[in-house]
Design a protein around this motif. Structure first.
Motif, PDB file in Angstrom:
ATOM      1  N   ALA A 192       0.830  -1.203   0.000  1.00 24.32           N
ATOM      2  CA  ALA A 192       0.000   0.000   0.000  1.00 24.32           C
ATOM      3  C   ALA A 192       0.868   1.257   0.000  1.00 24.32           C
ATOM      4  O   ALA A 192       0.589   2.215  -0.731  1.00 24.32           O
ATOM      5  CB  ALA A 192      -0.929  -0.010   1.212  1.00 24.32           C
ATOM      6  N   ARG A 193       1.935   1.246   0.802  1.00 21.14           N
ATOM      7  CA  ARG A 193       2.840   2.403   0.831  1.00 21.14           C
ATOM      8  C   ARG A 193       3.506   2.600  -0.528  1.00 21.14           C
ATOM      9  O   ARG A 193       3.686   3.738  -0.987  1.00 21.14           O
ATOM     10  CB  ARG A 193       3.889   2.237   1.928  1.00 21.14           C
ATOM     11  CG  ARG A 193       3.344   2.472   3.327  1.00 21.14           C
ATOM     12  CD  ARG A 193       4.445   2.504   4.363  1.00 21.14           C
ATOM     13  NE  ARG A 193       5.126   1.225   4.493  1.00 21.14           N
ATOM     14  CZ  ARG A 193       4.692   0.201   5.237  1.00 21.14           C
ATOM     15  NH1 ARG A 193       3.561   0.316   5.906  1.00 21.14           N
ATOM     16  NH2 ARG A 193       5.379  -0.918   5.307  1.00 21.14           N
ATOM     17  N   ALA A 194       3.839   1.495  -1.187  1.00 20.40           N
ATOM     18  CA  ALA A 194       4.467   1.593  -2.508  1.00 20.40           C
ATOM     19  C   ALA A 194       3.491   2.191  -3.517  1.00 20.40           C
ATOM     20  O   ALA A 194       3.864   3.048  -4.324  1.00 20.40           O
ATOM     21  CB  ALA A 194       4.937   0.220  -2.969  1.00 20.40           C
ATOM     22  N   LEU A 195       2.242   1.761  -3.482  1.00 15.31           N
ATOM     23  CA  LEU A 195       1.247   2.292  -4.419  1.00 15.31           C
ATOM     24  C   LEU A 195       1.006   3.783  -4.186  1.00 15.31           C
ATOM     25  O   LEU A 195       0.894   4.555  -5.139  1.00 15.31           O
ATOM     26  CB  LEU A 195      -0.060   1.518  -4.307  1.00 15.31           C
ATOM     27  CG  LEU A 195      -0.023   0.078  -4.826  1.00 15.31           C
ATOM     28  CD1 LEU A 195      -1.352  -0.614  -4.575  1.00 15.31           C
ATOM     29  CD2 LEU A 195       0.326   0.048  -6.300  1.00 15.31           C
ATOM     30  N   VAL A 196       0.944   4.184  -2.936  1.00 10.70           N
ATOM     31  CA  VAL A 196       0.751   5.601  -2.618  1.00 10.70           C
ATOM     32  C   VAL A 196       1.941   6.413  -3.113  1.00 10.70           C
ATOM     33  O   VAL A 196       1.778   7.493  -3.683  1.00 10.70           O
ATOM     34  CB  VAL A 196       0.532   5.791  -1.096  1.00 10.70           C
ATOM     35  CG1 VAL A 196       0.642   7.247  -0.704  1.00 10.70           C
ATOM     36  CG2 VAL A 196      -0.821   5.232  -0.696  1.00 10.70           C
ATOM     37  N   ALA A 197       3.143   5.875  -2.918  1.00  9.68           N
ATOM     38  CA  ALA A 197       4.344   6.583  -3.372  1.00  9.68           C
ATOM     39  C   ALA A 197       4.374   6.696  -4.890  1.00  9.68           C
ATOM     40  O   ALA A 197       4.771   7.728  -5.439  1.00  9.68           O
ATOM     41  CB  ALA A 197       5.596   5.859  -2.866  1.00  9.68           C
ATOM     42  N   ILE A 198       3.940   5.651  -5.577  1.00 12.31           N
ATOM     43  CA  ILE A 198       3.895   5.690  -7.043  1.00 12.31           C
ATOM     44  C   ILE A 198       2.892   6.741  -7.507  1.00 12.31           C
ATOM     45  O   ILE A 198       3.162   7.518  -8.424  1.00 12.31           O
ATOM     46  CB  ILE A 198       3.562   4.302  -7.614  1.00 12.31           C
ATOM     47  CG1 ILE A 198       4.748   3.352  -7.419  1.00 12.31           C
ATOM     48  CG2 ILE A 198       3.195   4.382  -9.086  1.00 12.31           C
ATOM     49  CD1 ILE A 198       4.451   1.911  -7.739  1.00 12.31           C
ATOM     50  N   GLN A 199       1.737   6.784  -6.867  1.00 13.72           N
ATOM     51  CA  GLN A 199       0.701   7.732  -7.262  1.00 13.72           C
ATOM     52  C   GLN A 199       1.098   9.171  -6.949  1.00 13.72           C
ATOM     53  O   GLN A 199       0.622  10.102  -7.599  1.00 13.72           O
ATOM     54  CB  GLN A 199      -0.616   7.388  -6.588  1.00 13.72           C
ATOM     55  CG  GLN A 199      -1.218   6.109  -7.135  1.00 13.72           C
ATOM     56  CD  GLN A 199      -2.420   5.640  -6.334  1.00 13.72           C
ATOM     57  OE1 GLN A 199      -2.739   6.211  -5.288  1.00 13.72           O
ATOM     58  NE2 GLN A 199      -3.088   4.608  -6.819  1.00 13.72           N
ATOM     59  N   SER A 200       1.991   9.338  -5.974  1.00 13.16           N
ATOM     60  CA  SER A 200       2.420  10.699  -5.630  1.00 13.16           C
ATOM     61  C   SER A 200       3.290  11.304  -6.727  1.00 13.16           C
ATOM     62  O   SER A 200       3.356  12.518  -6.859  1.00 13.16           O
ATOM     63  CB  SER A 200       3.183  10.699  -4.309  1.00 13.16           C
ATOM     64  OG  SER A 200       4.476  10.162  -4.492  1.00 13.16           O
ATOM     65  N   GLY A 201       3.973  10.448  -7.494  1.00 14.89           N
ATOM     66  CA  GLY A 201       4.800  10.942  -8.586  1.00 14.89           C
ATOM     67  C   GLY A 201       6.242  11.219  -8.215  1.00 14.89           C
ATOM     68  O   GLY A 201       7.040  11.567  -9.071  1.00 14.89           O
TER      69      GLY A 201
END
Length: 90
Positions: free
Chosen positions: A29-38
């Motif tokens: 989940a942290r990885a997905l959030v970081a990816i979406q942050s750009g």
């Protein structure tokens, strides 16, 4: 009904496995959030941590190897897609 000693052991192992699965889900989940942050550096760091957590769970036999491979592949695909989107001019 299992013997009491094996039931206690199974309950203990179940709780440990649930904790490890929770750590895997949290890392993903942290990885997905970081990816979406750009943010590329944060995303790479988070994805590497998630991959490490997945590998650790696989090594311990908590998560099936094919499941781990699928999640690692999808995380890397999203990271690479995000990087490619940032690299394109204009």
């Amino acid at each position: 009904m299992p013997a009491l000693k094996s039931a206690r052991s199974a309950e203990r192992k179940h709780s440990q496995n649930q904790l490890a699965r929770g750590l895997v889900r949290g890392a993903q989940a942290r990885a997905l959030v970081a990816i979406q942050s750009g943010d590329v550096t944060a995303a790479e760091r988070a994805v590497l941590e998630a991959l490490s957590t997945l590998d650790r769970a696989e090594r311990k036999g908590i998560v099936h190897a094919n499941n781990v491979s699928r999640h690692k592949s999808r995380l890397m695909a999203r990271l690479n897609k995000m990087k490619a989107g940032l690299a394109k001019p204009g």
